[in-house]
Design an enzyme around this catalytic site. Structure first.
Site, PDB file in Angstrom:
ATOM      1  N   ASP A  20       0.987  -1.026  -0.034  1.00  0.00           N
ATOM      2  CA  ASP A  20      -0.198  -0.033  -0.554  1.00  0.00           C
ATOM      3  C   ASP A  20       0.998   1.605  -0.022  1.00  0.00           C
ATOM      4  O   ASP A  20       1.635   1.883   0.767  1.00  0.00           O
ATOM      5  CB  ASP A  20      -0.850   0.194   1.391  1.00  0.00           C
ATOM      6  CG  ASP A  20      -0.270  -0.228   2.769  1.00  0.00           C
ATOM      7  OD1 ASP A  20       1.103  -0.426   2.699  1.00  0.00           O
ATOM      8  OD2 ASP A  20      -0.763   0.620   3.570  1.00  0.00           O
ATOM      9  N   HIS A  73       9.398   0.293   8.928  1.00  0.00           N
ATOM     10  CA  HIS A  73       8.764  -1.313   9.195  1.00  0.00           C
ATOM     11  C   HIS A  73       9.073  -1.605   8.132  1.00  0.00           C
ATOM     12  O   HIS A  73       9.390  -2.960   8.203  1.00  0.00           O
ATOM     13  CB  HIS A  73       7.152  -0.550   9.360  1.00  0.00           C
ATOM     14  CG  HIS A  73       7.047  -0.053  10.255  1.00  0.00           C
ATOM     15  ND1 HIS A  73       6.680  -0.392  11.373  1.00  0.00           N
ATOM     16  CD2 HIS A  73       6.479   1.345  10.705  1.00  0.00           C
ATOM     17  CE1 HIS A  73       6.653   0.701  12.557  1.00  0.00           C
ATOM     18  NE2 HIS A  73       6.069   1.552  11.845  1.00  0.00           N
TER      19      HIS A  73
HETATM   20  C1  BDR Z   1       2.566  -0.566   8.792  1.00  0.00           C
HETATM   21  O1  BDR Z   1       1.602   0.308   8.709  1.00  0.00           O
HETATM   22  C2  BDR Z   1       1.518   1.343   7.419  1.00  0.00           C
HETATM   23  O2  BDR Z   1       1.148   2.435   7.812  1.00  0.00           O
HETATM   24  C3  BDR Z   1       3.683   0.986   6.917  1.00  0.00           C
HETATM   25  O3  BDR Z   1       3.120   1.538   5.762  1.00  0.00           O
HETATM   26  C4  BDR Z   1       3.533   0.269   7.204  1.00  0.00           C
HETATM   27  O4  BDR Z   1       3.359  -1.398   6.539  1.00  0.00           O
HETATM   28  C5  BDR Z   1       3.193  -0.135   9.680  1.00  0.00           C
HETATM   29  O5  BDR Z   1       2.345  -0.377  11.082  1.00  0.00           O
HETATM   30 CA    CA Z   2       2.697  -0.055   4.235  1.00  0.00          CA
END
Ligand code: BDR
Ligand code: CA
Length: 315
Positions: free
Chosen positions: A11, A244
């Site tokens: 995403d 992340h």
């Molecule tokens: C995840 O949530 C999204 O906002 C970031 O891209 C990442 O994939 C972290 O919790």
């Molecule tokens: Ca993400």
């Protein structure tokens, strides 16, 4: 060493873009395609960003597909205000990315199905958004689990609190999809907040991108700086940003940097705890659990890998 064939299902927000940069900038991967999903942004905005970044980094040959645009159990999707604040309305910190001529194809789910059939266990899938596309793949053809290679998924939180209420953001978008994927896929690694919050990228690392590439490097650094601005307010002790999505990519090539706990993993799908990832109590005595849950990480090695790959892709 042969390159790992990989599909990136994302995403495309700011940390997803760094995950894409990590794939492109390391020499470990043969990127077969990018599939978009909703979450940080609408599916079509995310795939636009992906196509644009692929073109700017000289990788227009990589196909981009729109995947599903809302959770399995819902009829539609609206970007949360907090997502737009963290990732910007355009998913890239409101830093403009040029429109691209690159075609974005429909039907990312079909692309995933055909790729699993073609490459079988030679294909690695990395996800950095909600698990909706993958759940739909397995709903359409459950026999694919016998053929699939490893899946590395950024999402979930086992030993730490979530970041959207009690849950982690990606899982909270579609807990049902995550529950199905964790139950069905035979080789899946959960790269959740337990480890991604132990990998920290600093402002000084990002400043280096500006020197390496004054055009795209400045744009990318501006986007990540804006992401860090949000982090400075919400978790000032970090002094940088959690890494992340790139951590899931790096786990695919350096699993030895991650400590995993094998579990039969459940996902709470209803109520106040929806999206929480937790072991099935009734399966604790069973042997051979399918989900490897990352619980510790050599964070500096992961950060350095990301930084080297980003500098490389910007050259
Ligand atoms: C995840 O949530 C999204 O906002 C970031 O891209 C990442 O994939 C972290 O919790
Ligand atoms: Ca993400």
């Amino acid at each position: 060493m042969a390159k790992q064939k990989i599909i990136f299902d994302c995403d495309m927000g700011i940390d997803d873009s760094m995950a894409l940069g990590t794939i492109l900038g390391s020499d470990c991967f043969d990127l077969l395609g990018v599939v978009g999903t909703y979450g940080n942004v609408y599916t079509e905005q995310g795939t636009k960003n992906a196509a644009s970044l692929l073109e700017l980094t000289g990788h227009s040959e990589v196909p981009v597909y729109n995947g599903l645009d809302h959770a399995l159990t819902k009829d539609d999707f609206t970007v949360l205000d907090v997502s737009a604040t963290i990732h910007g309305k355009n998913g890239f910190g409101n830093v403009a990315l040029p429109e691209t001529e690159n075609k974005i194809s429909k039907n990312g789910v079909e692309f995933l199905i055909q790729s699993i059939k073609k490459y079988g266990s030679d294909l690695t899938i990395v996800t950095s958004g909600p698990l909706t596309n993958l759940a739909e793949v397995l709903r359409q053809d459950s026999s694919l689990v016998e053929k699939m290679g490893p899946v590395f998924s950024m999402g979930g939180a086992l030993t730490v609190p979530g970041n959207v209420g009690g849950a982690e953001a990606n899982i909270s978008q579609d807990p049902q999809a995550a529950k199905e994927v964790f139950a069905k896929v035979k080789d899946i690694t959960m790269v959740g907040l337990d480890v991604t919050q132990r990998v920290i990228l600093r402002r000084g690392d990002v400043a280096k991108w500006r020197e390496v590439n004054p055009d795209l490097g400045n744009k990318w650094a501006d986007a990540v700086d804006s992401y860090m601005d949000f982090g400075d307010k919400s978790c000032p002790w970090v002094k940088g940003t959690y890494v992340h999505d790139p951590s899931a990519v790096i786990c695919a090539v350096h699993p030895e940097w991650f400590t995993t706990l094998p579990l039969y993993l459940n996902v709470v799908t209803e109520g106040a705890e929806a999206g929480r990832t937790v072991a099935y109590t009734e399966k604790l005595q069973m042997t051979d659990p399918n989900v490897k849950v990352c619980i510790a990480v050599e964070g500096i090695k992961v950060r350095d890998f990301l930084q080297n790959a980003m500098c490389e892709v910007l050259k």
